[in-house]
Write an enzyme that holds these catalytic residues in place. Sequence first.
Site, mmCIF file in Angstrom:
data_model
loop_
_atom_site.group_PDB
_atom_site.id
_atom_site.type_symbol
_atom_site.label_atom_id
_atom_site.label_comp_id
_atom_site.label_asym_id
_atom_site.label_seq_id
_atom_site.Cartn_x
_atom_site.Cartn_y
_atom_site.Cartn_z
ATOM 1 N N ASN A 46 32.633 35.912 38.506
ATOM 2 C CA ASN A 46 32.145 37.207 38.993
ATOM 3 C C ASN A 46 30.657 37.385 38.683
ATOM 4 O OD1 ASN A 46 34.758 37.962 39.810
ATOM 5 N ND2 ASN A 46 35.272 38.581 37.725
ATOM 6 N N HIS A 132 42.982 48.310 40.048
ATOM 7 C CA HIS A 132 43.136 47.289 39.003
ATOM 8 C C HIS A 132 44.238 47.642 37.997
ATOM 9 C CE1 HIS A 132 41.699 45.032 35.360
ATOM 10 N NE2 HIS A 132 41.529 44.110 36.291
ATOM 11 N N GLU A 173 38.688 52.100 43.255
ATOM 12 C CA GLU A 173 37.636 51.122 42.981
ATOM 13 C C GLU A 173 36.582 51.262 44.070
ATOM 14 O OE1 GLU A 173 38.980 47.065 42.260
ATOM 15 O OE2 GLU A 173 40.812 47.827 41.352
ATOM 16 N N SER A 177 38.847 44.297 43.805
ATOM 17 C CA SER A 177 38.627 43.017 43.143
ATOM 18 C C SER A 177 39.306 41.828 43.812
ATOM 19 C CB SER A 177 39.076 43.106 41.684
ATOM 20 O OG SER A 177 40.433 43.466 41.606
ATOM 21 N N ASP A 202 35.846 53.207 39.783
ATOM 22 C CA ASP A 202 35.683 51.982 39.008
ATOM 23 C C ASP A 202 34.854 51.044 39.884
ATOM 24 O OD1 ASP A 202 35.961 49.357 38.147
ATOM 25 O OD2 ASP A 202 37.991 49.631 37.370
ATOM 26 N N HIS A 205 33.006 45.823 40.523
ATOM 27 C CA HIS A 205 32.545 44.754 41.424
ATOM 28 C C HIS A 205 31.421 45.212 42.353
ATOM 29 C CE1 HIS A 205 35.690 42.003 40.129
ATOM 30 N NE2 HIS A 205 36.417 43.102 39.986
ATOM 31 N N LYS A 234 30.466 41.386 35.300
ATOM 32 C CA LYS A 234 30.390 40.865 36.671
ATOM 33 C C LYS A 234 28.918 40.627 37.027
ATOM 34 C CE LYS A 234 34.827 42.096 36.734
ATOM 35 N NZ LYS A 234 35.562 42.807 35.723
HETATM 36 N N1 PMP Z 1 38.260 47.171 36.700
HETATM 37 C C1 PMP Z 1 38.209 46.211 37.634
HETATM 38 C C2 PMP Z 1 38.170 46.614 39.073
HETATM 39 C C3 PMP Z 1 38.201 44.863 37.273
HETATM 40 O O1 PMP Z 1 38.178 43.914 38.196
HETATM 41 C C4 PMP Z 1 38.238 44.533 35.894
HETATM 42 C C5 PMP Z 1 38.227 43.112 35.373
HETATM 43 N N2 PMP Z 1 38.341 42.088 36.132
HETATM 44 C C6 PMP Z 1 38.298 45.560 34.955
HETATM 45 C C7 PMP Z 1 38.308 46.865 35.389
HETATM 46 C C8 PMP Z 1 38.369 45.266 33.504
HETATM 47 O O2 PMP Z 1 37.099 44.978 33.050
HETATM 48 P P1 PMP Z 1 36.887 44.070 31.748
HETATM 49 O O3 PMP Z 1 37.027 42.645 32.209
HETATM 50 O O4 PMP Z 1 35.525 44.386 31.282
HETATM 51 O O5 PMP Z 1 37.957 44.458 30.788
#
Ligand code: PMP
Length: 386
Positions: A46, A132, A173, A177, A202, A205, A234
Site C-alpha cells: 500500500n 473494513h 471508507e 480497500s 475512513d 487508502h 499506506k
Molecule cells: N481502515 C482501512 C480501510 C484499512 O484498509 C486498514 C488496514 N489495511 C485499516 C483501517 C487499519 O489500519 P492499520 O493497518 O493502521 O491498523
Amino acid sequence: MAFDHLRTELAQKASQSLLRKRTAFVAGAGRYLVSDEKRFLNFASNDYLGLAEHPKVIAAWKHGADKFGVGSGGSYLITGYAKAHQSLEEKLAHYTGQQKAILFSSGFAANSAVLHALLSKHDLLVQDKLNHASLIDSGLDSAAKMVRFKHNDVDSLNQQLSRDASNKLVVTEGVFSMDGDQAPINDIAGTCNKHDAWLMVDDAHAFGVTGKGKGSLASVLPMAIRIYMATFGKALGVSGAFVAGSDELVEYLLQYGRHYIYTTAMPPAQACAIEAALSLAFDEEAWRRDELNRLISQFRFKAQAENIPLMDSKTAIQPVLLGSVKRTLEIGERLKRRGFWVGTIRPPTVPEGAARLRITLSASHKPEDIDKLVAALAEELNDVGV
Ligand code: PMP
C-alpha cells in the site's frame, strides 16, 4: 478436550485452501521485495507514493531516534507524549483543514477508539457493507445498534437513517480497500445532513493520494466530515493513524478513547518520519501523485486491451476479479514464479465467490514494470482459460 475446535477449524480452512501464509522478506518495502531465494516486483503493498524507502523519511526516523530514543517510554497521558507527536498533530490539522488531530498506533485502534468512545445504547451506527473489518468489528462490539447500507448506495443509506435514535453516525471508507472504488462522499454528506447524522470517513487508502492528497476532504467542506480518520501505513509509507475533527471531538477521544489512553505512545522517531513523509506527499514531491495517476492509466489501458477482467476502479488498487479461490491462488503462484508479487484475496476478506488478485500500483514503479506485469498476467490468465 478443551479448545479442540482449534485443530478442527484449522484443518477445515486448510481443506478449503483458505489458510493464510506469511513470507518473511529479507529486504525491500517499495518497488522490490527480496526473499531468501528471489527478488520480486512488488505489486501488493500500500506504499502508493513510494515513500516507504525514501531517504528523507529514513533520515528523519534516524534523527528522531538520536533525539528521543527508540521508544516513547509510556502512554500519551503519562510521559509518552513528545514535541514530535504534537508537531505532527498540528501539521495533520493543517493539511486536513480540521481544528485538531490526535494520533493512534494503528488504524484498527483509531476506528475502535472512535466507535467505542462515542456510541451508546440509544445510538444508531450505519455502515457501508464493504467497510473494513476494524470498523465492522468495533461497530458490532459498540453499545449502539449497528445496521449496514448497500455498498455506495445513497438510497439504501437514506432508508437505514429513517430509524429513530438519539444520535446517528454514518461510516464509510473514502476508497474501498479491496475494490478500489470511491464513495460518493458529497451525496453521503447531504444525506447525513438531512437526517442530522454525523459522517465519519475512513480515508486510509485516500489520504495523500486522491483529491491532491486531501482524499475525501477534497469533495466537501471539512465540516461535512465530522470524524476524519486516516492511516500512515499506506501513502505515507510508515504506520500508525490519526483522527481529525473539532476541538471537542479530539478532547473527547483524549478523555474517553480507551485505545488512546491505555497504550504505549507511538515512538516519537516514528512521528518524525511521518512528518517528513507528509511534507514530501503534500509539498516537496507532489509529483509522485501525478506519476501514480499516469501508471494507473497505463495499467488500465494495457490490461483492457488484453481483456483482463478489471473492476471499476480509478485508484491505485486495481483488483482482478477471478471468483474462484483455487484459480486466484494458482495465478498468484504462477506470477510469483515469474518474479511478480500480487495480493491474493479470499473470503472472508471478500465475499464468497469474489476471490481476486489485488494489484496495487505505486509511484515507485517504472512504466516498464507495468508493461511486464500486464504481459505476464495476460499470458497466465490465457493459459488457465480465463
Ligand atoms: N481502515 C482501512 C480501510 C484499512 O484498509 C486498514 C488496514 N489495511 C485499516 C483501517 C487499519 O489500519 P492499520 O493497518 O493502521 O491498523
